[in-house]
Design an enzyme around this catalytic site. Structure first.
Site, mmCIF file in Angstrom:
data_model
loop_
_atom_site.group_PDB
_atom_site.id
_atom_site.type_symbol
_atom_site.label_atom_id
_atom_site.label_comp_id
_atom_site.label_asym_id
_atom_site.label_seq_id
_atom_site.Cartn_x
_atom_site.Cartn_y
_atom_site.Cartn_z
ATOM 1 N N GLY A 15 0.807 -1.232 0.000
ATOM 2 C CA GLY A 15 0.000 0.000 0.000
ATOM 3 C C GLY A 15 0.829 1.266 0.000
ATOM 4 O O GLY A 15 1.649 1.435 -0.846
ATOM 5 N N THR A 16 0.855 2.146 0.980
ATOM 6 C CA THR A 16 0.647 1.916 2.387
ATOM 7 C C THR A 16 0.873 3.202 3.152
ATOM 8 O O THR A 16 1.428 4.146 2.603
ATOM 9 C CB THR A 16 1.623 0.830 2.926
ATOM 10 O OG1 THR A 16 1.249 0.428 4.202
ATOM 11 C CG2 THR A 16 3.045 1.366 3.026
ATOM 12 N N THR A 17 0.526 3.249 4.419
ATOM 13 C CA THR A 17 0.994 4.304 5.307
ATOM 14 C C THR A 17 1.518 3.664 6.580
ATOM 15 O O THR A 17 0.800 2.920 7.258
ATOM 16 C CB THR A 17 -0.139 5.278 5.682
ATOM 17 O OG1 THR A 17 -0.699 5.829 4.491
ATOM 18 C CG2 THR A 17 0.404 6.416 6.535
ATOM 19 N N ASP A 32 -1.616 1.310 8.405
ATOM 20 C CA ASP A 32 -2.916 0.879 7.892
ATOM 21 C C ASP A 32 -2.831 -0.616 7.592
ATOM 22 O O ASP A 32 -1.842 -1.265 7.950
ATOM 23 C CB ASP A 32 -3.284 1.688 6.643
ATOM 24 C CG ASP A 32 -2.480 1.246 5.431
ATOM 25 O OD1 ASP A 32 -1.241 1.139 5.546
ATOM 26 O OD2 ASP A 32 -3.074 0.996 4.367
ATOM 27 N N LYS A 48 1.127 -5.084 8.871
ATOM 28 C CA LYS A 48 2.301 -4.323 8.427
ATOM 29 C C LYS A 48 3.146 -3.833 9.598
ATOM 30 O O LYS A 48 4.074 -3.067 9.419
ATOM 31 C CB LYS A 48 1.862 -3.105 7.609
ATOM 32 C CG LYS A 48 0.951 -3.407 6.439
ATOM 33 C CD LYS A 48 0.593 -2.126 5.718
ATOM 34 C CE LYS A 48 -0.475 -2.355 4.678
ATOM 35 N NZ LYS A 48 -0.838 -1.102 3.977
#
Length: 216
Positions: A15-17, A32, A48
């Site tokens: 993704g991502t954060t 996330d 994650k």
């Protein structure tokens, strides 16, 4: 990840954060939970964020396979270090080790955080193996939105409770502005007594008090 230019859009990416913050008595790590494959949401419940020792944690951003292998490798090497040295690995040593491993060709850009005898520390590790310490850091496609919240809300002497609110606010900002971020939140505190997961129920309550909705 979408923000890391993969050779193939068919690679499963996170993704991502992800973000990390150094606070008064430790660190906060948060992510996330969305995984993507090109413009497809491949999974909405991806982990994650991982403890890799009692005093250390890491977030993952990049290729899922490489990231999962990195978590297993780091967990094993840190455990061996503790058995050989009779003491926990420092946060800086863990980040330096990860940078050296990434230079062998891993497609990941993690954050490493933890607590040792010198206090709490947050390190970002780039895909060239570069290691940088900072008071707070974010990685992934949603990091620009997360940084906006962190720049506004972060204070170096924050308590654990204050920092959790900042973390979920930053994740909330990223999920609204980045299509590759969303579908849940994971938050971990690491302090003098080790790591502690923040429960999903607590995250939901905090979001509601802040005027936000849980993303999934």
């Amino acid at each position: 990840m979408s923000e890391l230019n993969a050779e193939s859009q068919n690679i499963l990416k996170t993704g991502t954060t992800t973000l990390g913050m150094k606070i008064k008595d430790g660190v906060i790590l948060a992510t996330d939970q969305r995984a993507t494959m090109g413009n497809l949401i491949a999974n909405s419940n991806v982990q994650k964020l991982f403890p890799i020792a009692d005093n250390l944690g890491m977030t993952i951003a990049g290729g899922v396979g490489d990231a999962q292998l990195m978590v297993r490798y780091m967990t094993t090497e840190i455990a061996k270090y503790r058995m050989q040295k009779g003491a926990p690995m420092s946060v800086q040593t863990a980040a330096t080790l990860m940078g050296a491993v990434i230079r062998n060709g891993f497609y990941v850009a993690p954050l490493v955080g933890g607590y040792d005898k010198t206090g709490g520390h947050i390190f970002s590790v780039d895909m060239a193996g570069g290691v940088i310490e900072d008071n707070y850091s974010s990685s992934g496609s949603g990091s620009i939105a997360a940084y906006g919240a962190l720049e506004t809300l972060y204070k170096p002497d924050m308590t654990k409770d204050q920092a959790i609110d900042v973390a979920v606010s930053a994740l909330n900002a990223s999920r609204h502005r980045d299509v590759y971020s969303g579908d849940g939140m994971l938050v971990m505190y690491i302090g003098p007594k080790g790591y502690e997961w923040i429960s999903k129920d607590e995250i939901k309550v905090r979001l509601e008090k802040l005027g936000f909705k849980y993303p999934n």
